[in-house]
Design an enzyme around this catalytic site. Structure first.
Site, PDB file in Angstrom:
ATOM      1  N   LYS A  92     -54.230  40.850  -8.358  1.00 56.68           N
ATOM      2  CA  LYS A  92     -55.565  40.242  -8.246  1.00 56.68           C
ATOM      3  C   LYS A  92     -56.126  39.748  -9.580  1.00 56.68           C
ATOM      4  CE  LYS A  92     -57.279  41.889  -3.906  1.00 56.68           C
ATOM      5  NZ  LYS A  92     -56.163  42.656  -3.317  1.00 56.68           N
ATOM      6  N   GLU A 114     -67.305  39.300  -3.377  1.00 53.42           N
ATOM      7  CA  GLU A 114     -67.370  40.187  -2.224  1.00 53.42           C
ATOM      8  C   GLU A 114     -66.163  41.102  -2.299  1.00 53.42           C
ATOM      9  OE1 GLU A 114     -65.925  37.230  -2.181  1.00 53.42           O
ATOM     10  OE2 GLU A 114     -63.969  38.066  -1.616  1.00 53.42           O
ATOM     11  N   SER A 380     -46.876  43.594  -4.712  1.00 49.01           N
ATOM     12  CA  SER A 380     -48.197  43.082  -5.092  1.00 49.01           C
ATOM     13  C   SER A 380     -49.055  44.093  -5.844  1.00 49.01           C
ATOM     14  CB  SER A 380     -48.937  42.587  -3.855  1.00 49.01           C
ATOM     15  OG  SER A 380     -48.988  43.590  -2.858  1.00 49.01           O
TER      16      SER A 380
HETATM   17  C1  LIG Z   1     -55.668  42.593  -2.002  1.00 51.91           C
HETATM   18  C2  LIG Z   1     -54.240  42.959  -1.936  1.00 51.91           C
HETATM   19  C3  LIG Z   1     -53.352  42.335  -1.031  1.00 51.91           C
HETATM   20  C4  LIG Z   1     -53.774  41.320  -0.029  1.00 51.91           C
HETATM   21  O1  LIG Z   1     -54.301  40.133  -0.545  1.00 51.91           O
HETATM   22  P1  LIG Z   1     -53.476  38.762  -0.564  1.00 51.91           P
HETATM   23  O2  LIG Z   1     -54.509  37.750  -0.883  1.00 51.91           O
HETATM   24  O3  LIG Z   1     -52.863  38.584   0.786  1.00 51.91           O
HETATM   25  O4  LIG Z   1     -52.441  38.900  -1.614  1.00 51.91           O
HETATM   26  C5  LIG Z   1     -52.016  42.701  -1.071  1.00 51.91           C
HETATM   27  N1  LIG Z   1     -51.573  43.647  -1.917  1.00 51.91           N
HETATM   28  C6  LIG Z   1     -52.390  44.277  -2.787  1.00 51.91           C
HETATM   29  C7  LIG Z   1     -51.838  45.322  -3.684  1.00 51.91           C
HETATM   30  C8  LIG Z   1     -53.746  43.948  -2.827  1.00 51.91           C
HETATM   31  O5  LIG Z   1     -54.553  44.577  -3.693  1.00 51.91           O
END
Ligand SMILES: *Cc1c(COP(=O)(O)O)cnc(C)c1O
Length: 394
Positions: A92, A114, A380
């Site tokens: 993020k 948000e 992610s």
């Molecule tokens: C917020 C988040 C997501 C989902 O958001 P995307 O916009 O689909 O990437 C996925 N993995 C993690 C670790 C997150 O913090």
């Protein structure tokens, strides 16, 4: 923000999806934002500032890690793109640093955002603190109660958390409140959106800031394997980490798989699988796939992974899915839990429960892939926040 009048196609479209379905009062702000973003990306000084922050503050490039034990078990060559190692613990920050830098270059005095689970709120608070901009985060009262730790983190980082008491008091209501705030204070306020959703230029802007993931991954896999991967998997909430890794590979012969939250199972209605089980509609300013009932009322969603618990999905992913370039699948909470502990035990890496969805799908499909296929999974985020979740058997 549902159900505004339709506007002519054109700007910010991905096939038939995307666009700007917003009140007149926001139109001009979006056009100005679009112009400022385009100029910033053409400005070498802006790009240099952003690259400097990503490198020396956030920790880019993140590694591409080969997984010997999981590879052996699945008879594949599995690599992880390690966004879990980015400052803040997830992808993020790539986006919040980019947008916060843009806010500063536009002379905005204040950032609003948000948040649902609080992770985008935390990433925004980090970027605001670093760049000296005050941050206010709208968050549903229900989420504030469920995510107390992230509320404390945001406050520690100097952000103000504003409780939202309307609707279901969760993420979609927080988005509505943030948009309302923006309409009122558009002159001095920058609205920092957390995924490739919302009206144009947000989906383009967030994709641009997240594409660094795939740029690096492409270079790294070419160095390591001497060729492109056969398959790339990423989890899909709004879709920002998925498009971030996919985008640089769109023109290549690489299979792209987006993995949605199957929750308790698609047949139960308790899930967050907008592409697999949703239908086209307008939510938060863009036409895309969403989970809705026959009256167009947005459905409640469920996922064990807070970051995948959203009824919509980015318009670009809706298009990539519809055009056949990306496959969309879902995995259940239970499968994600199993993959969560599998990765921890086989490789010593605790993934975010969101990312565990992509691992789970890889495990499910491993038998169908050619032996020794090269697979990249976008990890992610890290899973410290999820260790309290019940662990499944391995
Ligand atoms: C917020 C988040 C997501 C989902 O958001 P995307 O916009 O689909 O990437 C996925 N993995 C993690 C670790 C997150 O913090």
């Amino acid at each position: 923000m549902t159900g505004s009048a339709e506007r002519p196609a054109g700007v910010g479209r991905y096939g038939r999806f995307g666009g700007r379905y917003v009140p007149e009062t926001l139109m001009e702000a979006l056009i100005r934002l679009d112009g400022a973003f385009t100029r910033a990306m053409e400005d070498p000084a802006f790009r240099q500032d952003l690259t400097g922050l990503l490198t020396h503050y956030a920790g880019r490039p993140t590694p591409l890690t080969f997984c010997p034990n999981l590879s052996k078990r699945l008879a594949l060559r599995v690599y992880l793109k390690r966004e879990d190692l980015l400052h803040g613990g997830a992808h993020k920050l790539n986006n919040t640093l980019g947008q916060a830098l843009l806010a500063r270059s536009m002379g905005k005095g204040r950032i609003i955002a948000e948040t649902g689970a609080g992770q985008h709120g935390v990433a925004t608070a980090i970027a605001g603190a670093r760049l000296g901009l005050p941050v206010e985060v709208y968050m549903g009262e229900v989420d504030i109660r469920r995510q107390a730790l992230n509320v404390s983190r945001m406050e520690l980082l100097g952000a103000r958390v504003i409780p939202v008491a309307s609707g279901t008091r969760t993420l979609k209501d927080a988005v509505n409140e943030a948009l309302r705030d923006w309409v009122e204070r558009v002159e001095d306020t920058f609205y920092l959106l957390g995924s490739i959703v919302g009206p144009h230029p947000y989906p383009l802007m967030v994709r641009t800031f997240q594409s660094v993931i795939g740029e690096e991954a492409r270079r790294q896999i070419l160095e390591r394997e001497g060729r492109l991967p056969d398959t790339i998997l990423a989890c899909v909430g709004g879709g920002s980490n998925a498009i971030g890794i996919f985008h640089r590979f769109l023109a290549d012969d690489v299979r792209l798989i987006g993995v949605e939250a199957g929750g308790e199972g698609l047949e139960t209605g308790m899930h967050g699988a907008s592409l697999c089980a949703g239908s086209p509609g307008v939510l938060h300013g863009a036409l895309s796939y969403l989970l809705q009932d026959e009256n167009g009322q947005v459905s409640d969603t469920h996922s064990i992974a807070a970051g995948l618990d959203y009824p919509g999905v980015g318009p670009e992913l809706a298009h990539l899915r519809e055009s056949g370039r990306m496959e969309a699948v879902s995995v259940t909470d239970r499968a994600a839990r199993e993959a969560f502990s599998l990765l921890a035990r086989t490789e010593g890496i605790v993934p975010a429960m969101e990312s565990a969805h992509a691992i789970a799908r890889l495990v499910e499909m491993a038998g169908e892939l050619d032996r020794e296929s090269v697979v990249v999974v976008n990890l992610s985020g890290r899973g410290d926040k999820d260790v309290e979740a019940p662990v499944g058997p391995v």
